[in-house]
Design an enzyme around this catalytic site. Sequence first.
Site, PDB file in Angstrom:
ATOM      1  N   ASP A   9      -0.672  -2.168  -6.556  1.00 17.26           N
ATOM      2  CA  ASP A   9      -1.996  -2.292  -5.894  1.00 17.26           C
ATOM      3  C   ASP A   9      -1.832  -1.636  -4.359  1.00 17.26           C
ATOM      4  OD1 ASP A   9      -4.492  -3.575  -5.167  1.00 17.26           O
ATOM      5  OD2 ASP A   9      -3.126  -5.047  -3.626  1.00 17.26           O
ATOM      6  N   SER A  10      -2.988  -1.595  -3.791  1.00 13.69           N
ATOM      7  CA  SER A  10      -2.855  -0.981  -2.583  1.00 13.69           C
ATOM      8  C   SER A  10      -1.879  -1.861  -1.732  1.00 13.69           C
ATOM      9  CB  SER A  10      -4.226  -0.886  -1.775  1.00 13.69           C
ATOM     10  OG  SER A  10      -4.714  -2.037  -1.745  1.00 13.69           O
ATOM     11  N   CYS A  73      -5.420  -3.550  -9.207  1.00 10.25           N
ATOM     12  CA  CYS A  73      -6.457  -3.211  -8.087  1.00 10.25           C
ATOM     13  C   CYS A  73      -7.538  -2.617  -8.660  1.00 10.25           C
ATOM     14  CB  CYS A  73      -5.275  -2.054  -7.343  1.00 10.25           C
ATOM     15  SG  CYS A  73      -6.373  -1.375  -6.183  1.00 10.25           S
ATOM     16  N   GLU A 152      -4.814  -8.720   4.664  1.00  7.19           N
ATOM     17  CA  GLU A 152      -3.388  -7.728   4.793  1.00  7.19           C
ATOM     18  C   GLU A 152      -2.959  -8.103   6.167  1.00  7.19           C
ATOM     19  OE1 GLU A 152      -1.905  -5.046   3.237  1.00  7.19           O
ATOM     20  OE2 GLU A 152      -3.053  -5.709   1.586  1.00  7.19           O
ATOM     21  N   CYS A 184     -12.022  -7.796  -6.570  1.00  9.00           N
ATOM     22  CA  CYS A 184     -10.872  -7.316  -5.621  1.00  9.00           C
ATOM     23  C   CYS A 184      -9.735  -8.169  -5.571  1.00  9.00           C
ATOM     24  CB  CYS A 184     -11.491  -7.003  -4.184  1.00  9.00           C
ATOM     25  SG  CYS A 184     -10.138  -6.431  -3.226  1.00  9.00           S
ATOM     26  N   HIS A 186      -7.457  -8.956  -3.787  1.00  9.73           N
ATOM     27  CA  HIS A 186      -7.184  -9.490  -2.551  1.00  9.73           C
ATOM     28  C   HIS A 186      -8.086 -10.816  -2.406  1.00  9.73           C
ATOM     29  CE1 HIS A 186      -5.306  -5.498  -1.186  1.00  9.73           C
ATOM     30  NE2 HIS A 186      -4.911  -6.163   0.038  1.00  9.73           N
TER      31      HIS A 186
HETATM   32  N1  DGL Z   1      -6.832  -4.942  -4.111  1.00 14.20           N
HETATM   33  C1  DGL Z   1      -7.727  -3.900  -4.214  1.00 14.20           C
HETATM   34  C2  DGL Z   1      -8.853  -4.199  -5.159  1.00 14.20           C
HETATM   35  O1  DGL Z   1      -8.663  -5.030  -5.976  1.00 14.20           O
HETATM   36  C3  DGL Z   1      -8.340  -3.211  -3.009  1.00 14.20           C
HETATM   37  C4  DGL Z   1      -7.799  -2.889  -1.984  1.00 14.20           C
HETATM   38  C5  DGL Z   1      -7.992  -2.115  -0.808  1.00 14.20           C
HETATM   39  O2  DGL Z   1      -9.197  -1.759  -0.365  1.00 14.20           O
HETATM   40  O3  DGL Z   1      -7.036  -1.552  -0.583  1.00 14.20           O
HETATM   41  O4  DGL Z   1      -9.924  -3.309  -5.208  1.00 14.20           O
END
Ligand code: DGL
Length: 267
Positions: A9-10, A73, A152, A184, A186
């Site tokens: 993931d990011s 992600c 984050e 997402c 997150h």
């Molecule tokens: N967790 C990522 C997702 O599911 C996104 C994160 C980001 O924008 O870095 O899209």
Amino acid sequence: MERPIGMFDSGFGGLTVARALIDLLPDEDLVYVGDTGRYPYGPRPQSEVREFARQLAWGLVKEHDVKALIVACNTASAAALDLLEAEIPVLVIDVIAPGARALVRATRTGKVGVIGTVGTIGSGAYDRAVAATGADVQLTSAACPGFVEFVERGQTSGEEVTILAERLLAPIRQAGVDTLLLGCTHYPYLADVIGAVMGPDVTLVNSADATARAAHAELTAAGLLRTPGSEPAVHRFMSSGDISWFADLGGRLLGPELRDAEQWHHE
Ligand code: DGL
């Protein structure tokens, strides 16, 4: 099969998928990479996210000999799933198709919503994935820039994030959806705030559980599940950014499996 499952993931978001996977498949070895050195992915051009996803996927294949890759992600799945499926020589599992299936299963009225990053929503990947289920539903989407940055930073509640959520979720509320997919990885960390803004009548669907179930089914079908042995499963967590912050916040978000973090070096 004694090879690990790779995930990326990011940043911290894919830990929601890792949590669901560890709970469902506790005997599987896991290597997780959070690309915290380059987050957020959401506002970046698709071509750049594709390149990041390709690097991480090949790194997991070459350095860690993973038997399967979970793209934990949505932004990377939306930008790069076709490329990864074509190039990467192991089973590739994304979050978008399982999430879309869980969304259409959960709705009672057929009015559904999805929220995600600018990259994910702008790509139209959820419109296509929901259409591919064949369900007769009406989908309303909204991008939520800023949500990922709050997670984050470890700020998952409070007035600032609530004010942002009220503004960004307004179109979804106006559409009168009965079910909302957190598109997402997150966003499950913001579920309390999102749930409070949407109200008690809206069901929140989280793609982490759906993805873990899809991974279980696909690994079983491919004969790739690890045979439980005397050795406990090994869970490794890596970050391309600050590893002490990754271990600290990651441990709070994921739980006791994330005690240490290792440095990920891009090729
Ligand atoms: N967790 C990522 C997702 O599911 C996104 C994160 C980001 O924008 O870095 O899209």
